[in-house]
Write a protein that holds these residues in place. Structure first.
Motif, mmCIF file in Angstrom:
data_model
loop_
_atom_site.group_PDB
_atom_site.id
_atom_site.type_symbol
_atom_site.label_atom_id
_atom_site.label_comp_id
_atom_site.label_asym_id
_atom_site.label_seq_id
_atom_site.Cartn_x
_atom_site.Cartn_y
_atom_site.Cartn_z
ATOM 1 N N GLY A 42 5.568 12.157 -2.459
ATOM 2 C CA GLY A 42 6.430 11.655 -3.512
ATOM 3 C C GLY A 42 6.389 10.148 -3.633
ATOM 4 O O GLY A 42 7.012 9.577 -4.528
ATOM 5 N N ALA A 43 5.660 9.469 -2.743
ATOM 6 C CA ALA A 43 5.632 8.004 -2.752
ATOM 7 C C ALA A 43 4.872 7.438 -3.946
ATOM 8 O O ALA A 43 5.178 6.345 -4.409
ATOM 9 N N LEU A 44 3.900 8.181 -4.446
ATOM 10 C CA LEU A 44 3.038 7.656 -5.503
ATOM 11 C C LEU A 44 3.435 8.244 -6.852
ATOM 12 O O LEU A 44 3.177 9.408 -7.153
ATOM 13 N N THR A 45 4.103 7.408 -7.639
ATOM 14 C CA THR A 45 4.533 7.762 -8.991
ATOM 15 C C THR A 45 4.014 6.665 -9.927
ATOM 16 O O THR A 45 3.583 5.610 -9.455
ATOM 17 N N THR B 167 -0.257 -2.750 -4.697
ATOM 18 C CA THR B 167 -1.579 -3.367 -4.743
ATOM 19 C C THR B 167 -2.675 -2.381 -4.355
ATOM 20 O O THR B 167 -3.823 -2.568 -4.726
ATOM 21 N N ALA B 168 -2.317 -1.347 -3.586
ATOM 22 C CA ALA B 168 -3.293 -0.338 -3.156
ATOM 23 C C ALA B 168 -2.607 1.021 -3.139
ATOM 24 O O ALA B 168 -1.516 1.158 -2.585
ATOM 25 N N THR B 169 -3.226 2.008 -3.764
ATOM 26 C CA THR B 169 -2.674 3.364 -3.811
ATOM 27 C C THR B 169 -3.705 4.330 -3.246
ATOM 28 O O THR B 169 -4.877 4.281 -3.603
ATOM 29 N N ALA C 296 0.847 -1.192 0.000
ATOM 30 C CA ALA C 296 0.000 0.000 0.000
ATOM 31 C C ALA C 296 0.879 1.238 0.000
ATOM 32 O O ALA C 296 1.833 1.331 0.777
ATOM 33 N N ILE C 297 0.554 2.186 -0.875
ATOM 34 C CA ILE C 297 1.303 3.433 -0.973
ATOM 35 C C ILE C 297 0.358 4.584 -0.664
ATOM 36 O O ILE C 297 -0.717 4.691 -1.262
ATOM 37 N N ALA D 204 -4.029 7.243 -7.638
ATOM 38 C CA ALA D 204 -4.614 6.646 -6.442
ATOM 39 C C ALA D 204 -5.916 5.931 -6.772
ATOM 40 O O ALA D 204 -6.769 6.462 -7.477
ATOM 41 N N ARG D 205 -6.034 4.717 -6.257
ATOM 42 C CA ARG D 205 -7.297 3.978 -6.396
ATOM 43 C C ARG D 205 -8.318 4.477 -5.392
ATOM 44 O O ARG D 205 -9.510 4.221 -5.534
ATOM 45 N N LEU D 206 -7.838 5.179 -4.352
ATOM 46 C CA LEU D 206 -8.715 5.721 -3.333
ATOM 47 C C LEU D 206 -8.204 7.090 -2.927
ATOM 48 O O LEU D 206 -7.053 7.236 -2.526
ATOM 49 N N VAL D 207 -9.061 8.103 -3.055
ATOM 50 C CA VAL D 207 -8.748 9.463 -2.600
ATOM 51 C C VAL D 207 -9.510 9.681 -1.301
ATOM 52 O O VAL D 207 -10.733 9.535 -1.255
ATOM 53 N N LEU D 208 -8.767 10.004 -0.247
ATOM 54 C CA LEU D 208 -9.355 10.176 1.071
ATOM 55 C C LEU D 208 -9.394 11.648 1.460
ATOM 56 O O LEU D 208 -8.342 12.247 1.644
ATOM 57 N N PRO D 209 -10.584 12.235 1.586
ATOM 58 C CA PRO D 209 -10.645 13.599 2.121
ATOM 59 C C PRO D 209 -10.318 13.530 3.617
ATOM 60 O O PRO D 209 -11.025 12.880 4.378
ATOM 61 N N MET D 210 -9.216 14.137 4.002
ATOM 62 C CA MET D 210 -8.735 14.016 5.375
ATOM 63 C C MET D 210 -9.432 15.022 6.286
ATOM 64 O O MET D 210 -9.685 16.162 5.887
ATOM 65 N N PRO D 211 -9.711 14.603 7.515
ATOM 66 C CA PRO D 211 -10.340 15.519 8.462
ATOM 67 C C PRO D 211 -9.370 16.619 8.889
ATOM 68 O O PRO D 211 -8.174 16.368 9.046
#
Length: 175
Positions: free
Chosen positions: A108-111, A119-121, A26-27, A167-174
């Motif tokens: 910078g981790a996700l390129t 397996t998960a971004t 997971a990245i 990213a396969r999942l975009v998380l709106p952070m609190p």
């Protein structure tokens, strides 16, 4: 995921992407202060995975892009060097399991290259004002003189790689 509200099913979502007989990689990427480290720590605990924070890999305040060269080797289980922020030099080596589950976090981790090996971004989304406030509250005077230098590197990474699109999942952070 324990203690990770508002995403209680995140660990299950990440595990569901594990290939049969394979490992989870997971990245987690996002801007400084977005909450990547806290999220990654909880996720790694829930998965029983090794956690690699790029904060230990960046070779100083100008090193965001330089840390990216280590990502394929980290994912392959070759390990990575560590950086001594106080003395401004390389300080050691961290072994990474080639077989165990892995969570990598950092700006910078996700390129495209790391996404292809994962397996998960995930992308942590939070507005710039809140991120800056949180990062400077967290790191204070150690980060304050470097904020603009680091932000310029983040923007370059975003322009070149558009990690939120990888990213396969975009998380709106609190906030």
């Amino acid at each position: 995921m324990s203690g990770a509200a508002p995403w209680p099913g995140l660990a299950a979502w990440v595990e569901s992407r594990r290939p049969t007989g394979g490992r989870t990689v997971a990245i987690i990427d996002g801007g400084s202060g977005a909450g990547k480290t806290s999220l990654a720590s909880r996720l790694a605990d829930d998965l029983g995975a090794q956690l690699v924070s790029l904060d230990a890999v960046y070779p100083g305040w100008h090193g965001l892009a330089a840390a990216q060269q280590w990502l394929p080797g980290i994912i392959a289980g070759e390990g990575h060097p560590t950086w001594d922020w106080e003395h401004h030099c390389r300080s050691g080596w961290v072994d990474v399991s080639a077989d165990g589950d892995l969570v990598i976090e950092g700006c910078g981790a996700l390129t495209p290259a790391s996404a292809a090996l994962s397996t998960a971004t995930l992308w942590c989304e939070l507005d710039a004002h809140t991120r800056k406030r949180r990062a400077l509250e967290r790191d204070g005077d150690g980060f304050r003189p470097w904020w603009d230098v680091w932000a310029d590197q983040e923007h370059d990474h975003w322009r070149r790689h558009q990690p939120w699109r990888l990213a396969r999942l975009v998380l709106p952070m609190p906030a």
